[in-house]
Motif scaffolding. Structure first.
Motif, PDB file in Angstrom:
ATOM      1  N   VAL A  76       0.843  -1.200   0.000  1.00 20.11           N
ATOM      2  CA  VAL A  76       0.000   0.000   0.000  1.00 20.11           C
ATOM      3  C   VAL A  76       0.877   1.249   0.000  1.00 20.11           C
ATOM      4  O   VAL A  76       0.459   2.315  -0.462  1.00 20.11           O
ATOM      5  N   ASP A  77       2.116   1.115   0.477  1.00 14.08           N
ATOM      6  CA  ASP A  77       3.062   2.235   0.399  1.00 14.08           C
ATOM      7  C   ASP A  77       3.325   2.619  -1.056  1.00 14.08           C
ATOM      8  O   ASP A  77       3.445   3.806  -1.392  1.00 14.08           O
ATOM      9  N   LEU A  78       3.396   1.622  -1.940  1.00 12.21           N
ATOM     10  CA  LEU A  78       3.595   1.880  -3.373  1.00 12.21           C
ATOM     11  C   LEU A  78       2.391   2.627  -3.948  1.00 12.21           C
ATOM     12  O   LEU A  78       2.545   3.557  -4.750  1.00 12.21           O
ATOM     13  N   PHE A  79       1.200   2.228  -3.521  1.00 11.53           N
ATOM     14  CA  PHE A  79      -0.026   2.910  -3.941  1.00 11.53           C
ATOM     15  C   PHE A  79       0.029   4.389  -3.555  1.00 11.53           C
ATOM     16  O   PHE A  79      -0.312   5.268  -4.354  1.00 11.53           O
TER      17      PHE A  79
ATOM     18  N   ASP B 213       1.518   8.059   8.263  1.00  8.57           N
ATOM     19  CA  ASP B 213       2.712   8.909   8.333  1.00  8.57           C
ATOM     20  C   ASP B 213       3.299   9.145   6.945  1.00  8.57           C
ATOM     21  O   ASP B 213       3.742  10.255   6.628  1.00  8.57           O
ATOM     22  N   LEU B 214       3.294   8.088   6.119  1.00  6.11           N
ATOM     23  CA  LEU B 214       3.831   8.215   4.763  1.00  6.11           C
ATOM     24  C   LEU B 214       2.994   9.180   3.929  1.00  6.11           C
ATOM     25  O   LEU B 214       3.546  10.013   3.193  1.00  6.11           O
ATOM     26  N   SER B 215       1.673   9.095   4.052  1.00  9.91           N
ATOM     27  CA  SER B 215       0.811  10.007   3.286  1.00  9.91           C
ATOM     28  C   SER B 215       1.060  11.458   3.691  1.00  9.91           C
ATOM     29  O   SER B 215       1.032  12.369   2.854  1.00  9.91           O
ATOM     30  N   GLU B 216       1.342  11.661   4.982  1.00  9.52           N
ATOM     31  CA  GLU B 216       1.658  13.017   5.454  1.00  9.52           C
ATOM     32  C   GLU B 216       3.016  13.464   4.917  1.00  9.52           C
ATOM     33  O   GLU B 216       3.180  14.610   4.483  1.00  9.52           O
ATOM     34  N   HIS B 217       3.985  12.545   4.934  1.00  8.67           N
ATOM     35  CA  HIS B 217       5.325  12.851   4.422  1.00  8.67           C
ATOM     36  C   HIS B 217       5.282  13.193   2.929  1.00  8.67           C
ATOM     37  O   HIS B 217       6.006  14.083   2.459  1.00  8.67           O
ATOM     38  N   LEU B 218       4.407  12.497   2.190  1.00 13.16           N
ATOM     39  CA  LEU B 218       4.280  12.734   0.747  1.00 13.16           C
ATOM     40  C   LEU B 218       3.401  13.942   0.434  1.00 13.16           C
ATOM     41  O   LEU B 218       3.206  14.289  -0.732  1.00 13.16           O
ATOM     42  N   LYS B 219       2.869  14.549   1.508  1.00 11.24           N
ATOM     43  CA  LYS B 219       2.001  15.732   1.391  1.00 11.24           C
ATOM     44  C   LYS B 219       0.720  15.446   0.598  1.00 11.24           C
ATOM     45  O   LYS B 219       0.237  16.285  -0.170  1.00 11.24           O
ATOM     46  N   ILE B 220       0.172  14.238   0.802  1.00  7.12           N
ATOM     47  CA  ILE B 220      -1.109  13.901   0.166  1.00  7.12           C
ATOM     48  C   ILE B 220      -2.149  13.507   1.223  1.00  7.12           C
ATOM     49  O   ILE B 220      -3.198  12.960   0.897  1.00  7.12           O
ATOM     50  N   ASP B 221      -1.837  13.788   2.505  1.00  9.89           N
ATOM     51  CA  ASP B 221      -2.739  13.381   3.586  1.00  9.89           C
ATOM     52  C   ASP B 221      -4.119  14.015   3.473  1.00  9.89           C
ATOM     53  O   ASP B 221      -5.120  13.415   3.888  1.00  9.89           O
TER      54      ASP B 221
END
Length: 391
Positions: free
Chosen positions: A214-217, A247-255
């Motif tokens: 899901v990280d790839l998604f 946390d990853l979605s926040e880091h990628l700025k797509i949260d």
């Protein structure tokens, strides 16, 4: 009239999952005048409401294989098999296969032992594969849910090609269409804060398993967001990886454009809103999520692994992308978002293919034919053997 063929299914537990759901569908639809199903769970049944099964169910209370309880449970299962005159035993998962095959071999009533394989062994260690190879000597047949899984059994677990059969998963289209109506898309959008005019790209995955990627998604979603503004991303599923993915979605700025909606008893109303349904796994046996996407008329973007190619016709019902490639996944998602006509056509073709090749009724009839042929083979072999002895 002949007595129904008695079949016992040995499974770890009746938890909510793809394999468990397929087994429940099979048991509910199998012709009871010809077949009599039974279920054995290794672990204690905690939640009987997960699946409503119209058959006897026993639980052995086994939590781990290397224990005294396992030996007690195995002997109890042998007695149960003989007492109920079970003819066929079919096993699922590692623990269910090890315990179930041995018990079936010890039981006098069992004439056929079938091992089900429904994944590409992504969790298996060399030690476990060695243990399974020993157990496999006592099995009669192997049942895979895709040709890719069959190839895996041959190459990695050393099973003879002639002992393996393939029956694809099936989905109940009528039930799926009823589930679509249980919650409106407008209600879901309102509840999740998704504007009415934006497209939704979604994924349905087990968030306990890293292999689902899901990280790839999310990485692909971040790339798409650089080029398209009116798109949101929905993740259906629950598990221990959820915090790191948030946390990853926040880091990628797509949260602000992602919605983790958790595990859904009925995910279909969510899926029907998808403009694109995604599978980003590094390994797949035969994806139930892809079947649900196709059943809802949603085009698919999936990694080209496992049985995905057997479900998705590249360029017709969806687009296949290389495993682990977020850039290619993002490109495929954008193709569908930028081309509404292609998106609609691919969704329609997917639903058509599902009805023709992967319907629930076909899956059930295929199993019925399979079980009948197993018992017929055993009867013929017994008569042939008896003839040799009498001669």
């Amino acid at each position: 009239m002949e007595e129904p063929i008695r079949i016992l299914y040995v499974i770890n537990a009746l938890e909510v999952g793809g394999t468990e759901g397929q087994l429940a569908e099979l048991i509910s639809g199998i012709e009871k005048e010809r077949f009599s199903p039974y279920v054995c769970c290794l672990r204690t049944i905690k939640d009987k409401s997960s699946y409503s099964l119209d058959c006897p169910i026993i639980a052995l209370g086994v939590s781990r294989l290397m224990s005294l309880q396992t030996l007690i449970g195995m002997l109890s299962l042998v007695r149960y098999l003989n007492h109920n005159r079970i003819a066929i035993v079919q096993t699922f998962f590692i623990e269910g296969t090890i315990l179930g095959v041995v018990a079936a071999k010890l039981a006098k009533s069992v004439s056929a032992i079938v091992v089900s394989k429904r994944d590409l062994g992504f969790m298996l260690t060399k030690r476990v594969i060695w243990q399974l190879k020993l157990i496999y000597h006592f099995a009669d047949r192997f049942l895979a849910n895709s040709k890719n899984v069959k190839d895996y059994l041959i190459k990695k677990e050393g099973v003879n090609r002639g002992r393996i059969d393939v029956i694809y998963n099936g989905i109940d289209i009528e039930a799926l269409e009823k589930k679509m109506q249980e919650v409106s898309g407008a209600d879901i959008r309102s509840r999740e804060g998704i504007p009415e005019h934006v497209s939704i790209v979604g994924i349905c995955a087990n968030l306990n398993r890293k292999v689902k990627r899901v990280d790839l998604f999310l990485m692909a979603a971040a790339i798409v967001c650089k080029y398209l503004k009116d798109v949101f991303f929905v993740i259906i599923g629950e598990g221990c990886l959820k915090k790191s993915l948030l946390d990853l979605s926040e880091h990628l700025k797509i949260d602000l454009k992602t919605r983790f909606v958790g595990s859904q008893v009925n995910p279909i109303p969510f899926i029907r809103m998808f403009s694109v349904g995604v599978i980003s796994s590094d390994s797949e046996g035969f994806s139930n999520s892809i079947m649900e996407y196709m059943g809802c008329g949603v085009p698919v973007v999936a990694t080209d692994v496992g049985g995905n190619r057997e479900l998705v016709e590249d360029g017709v019902t969806g687009l296949l992308v290389p495993c682990g490639d977020a850039e290619k996944m993002a490109e495929a998602i954008q193709v569908f978002l930028d081309q509404p006509a292609f998106r609609k056509k691919a969704g329609e073709e997917g639903k058509k293919v599902l009805l023709e090749r992967f319907a629930k009724n076909k899956m059930i009839r295929d199993h019925e034919f399979y079980y009948a042929s197993l018992t017929k083979e055993k009867r013929m072999a017994f008569k042939k053997k008896r003839g040799k002895f009498s001669a």
